[in-house]
Design a protein around this motif. Structure first.
Motif, PDB file in Angstrom:
ATOM      1  N   THR A 124       0.855  -1.186   0.000  1.00  0.00           N
ATOM      2  CA  THR A 124       0.000   0.000   0.000  1.00  0.00           C
ATOM      3  C   THR A 124       0.890   1.233   0.000  1.00  0.00           C
ATOM      4  O   THR A 124       2.037   1.188   0.472  1.00  0.00           O
ATOM      5  CB  THR A 124      -0.921   0.064   1.245  1.00  0.00           C
ATOM      6  OG1 THR A 124      -0.105   0.140   2.405  1.00  0.00           O
ATOM      7  CG2 THR A 124      -1.828  -1.146   1.331  1.00  0.00           C
ATOM      8  N   GLU A 129      -3.798   4.750  -8.990  1.00  0.00           N
ATOM      9  CA  GLU A 129      -3.168   4.169 -10.169  1.00  0.00           C
ATOM     10  C   GLU A 129      -4.208   3.747 -11.194  1.00  0.00           C
ATOM     11  O   GLU A 129      -5.281   3.273 -10.849  1.00  0.00           O
ATOM     12  CB  GLU A 129      -2.309   2.965  -9.789  1.00  0.00           C
ATOM     13  CG  GLU A 129      -1.564   2.383 -10.965  1.00  0.00           C
ATOM     14  CD  GLU A 129      -0.149   1.948 -10.633  1.00  0.00           C
ATOM     15  OE1 GLU A 129       0.527   1.490 -11.557  1.00  0.00           O
ATOM     16  OE2 GLU A 129       0.273   2.073  -9.483  1.00  0.00           O
ATOM     17  N   THR A 159      -4.352   3.441  -4.284  1.00  0.00           N
ATOM     18  CA  THR A 159      -3.197   2.616  -3.915  1.00  0.00           C
ATOM     19  C   THR A 159      -3.053   2.437  -2.398  1.00  0.00           C
ATOM     20  O   THR A 159      -2.139   1.747  -1.961  1.00  0.00           O
ATOM     21  CB  THR A 159      -1.899   3.187  -4.506  1.00  0.00           C
ATOM     22  OG1 THR A 159      -1.729   4.533  -4.061  1.00  0.00           O
ATOM     23  CG2 THR A 159      -1.925   3.120  -6.020  1.00  0.00           C
TER      24      THR A 159
END
Length: 194
Positions: A124, A129, A159
């Motif tokens: 993480t 993205e 993300t």
């Protein structure tokens, strides 16, 4: 009737470009004034076209927006227009090529990812993205989802969710990736599989 100088069209576009950049960055005139040292009234006049931009005003604005001065004013391209791409080796044995020319909120990459041959290790981090599969089959593990994407398929995610992606079938996979450090969405979503 006098013909305006050729650079006049470029100068006429600076005001709307400055307004657009400030809106994209979510800044108020007060916040931008504090970041640049330029008064709110001067910034307002620049954005409305009532004041002509000067180098001493544009340089701090380019710095605040993290864009090149040419990009800020929309200067026409000169010289060789080719972008010189420099491949970079990734720790996993793959290759990444940055497609973005200037640092900014959104970065674009083309990546070739080999078979990693190991179980996914989910990670993480801050950001958002978006990726598009050019060639091959991509395995995307995203939180509790384990997906396989083929050429032409798209995925996007925050993300901060645990994620991993790599080859789905032991062969290299090519992707285009857009990564936004501040978590901006790209507004394209993959079709759900049947």
């Amino acid at each position: 009737m006098d013909t305006p100088p050729p650079h006049q069209a470029v100068l006429d576009e600076v005001a709307p470009r400055l307004r657009r950049l400030r809106a994209e960055h979510g800044l108020t005139l007060a916040a931008l004034a504090e970041a640049t040292g330029i008064s709110k009234s001067t910034l307002s006049r620049l954005e409305s076209g009532q004041r002509r931009p000067s180098l001493e005003l544009l340089l701090p604005l380019a710095g605040a927006y993290h864009v090149a001065l040419d990009e800020l004013v929309g200067a026409p391209e000169v010289g060789d227009p080719r972008v010189r791409l420099t491949p970079r080796a990734l720790p996993n044995g793959g290759t990444s090529v940055a497609l973005s020319r200037s640092p900014g909120r959104l970065q674009a990459y083309k990546m070739v990812i080999p078979d990693r041959g190991a179980e996914p290790v989910l990670r993480t981090h801050e950001g958002y993205e978006w990726l598009y599969v050019l060639e091959g089959r991509l395995r995307l593990v995203l939180a509790e989802h384990d997906l396989v994407l083929g050429p032409g398929e798209v995925a996007e995610w925050d993300t901060r969710l645990p994620h991993w992606f790599g080859s789905a079938d032991g062969r290299p996979v090519e992707i285009l990736s857009l990564f936004g450090r501040q978590g901006e969405r790209m507004h394209v979503r993959a079709k759900p599989s049947a």
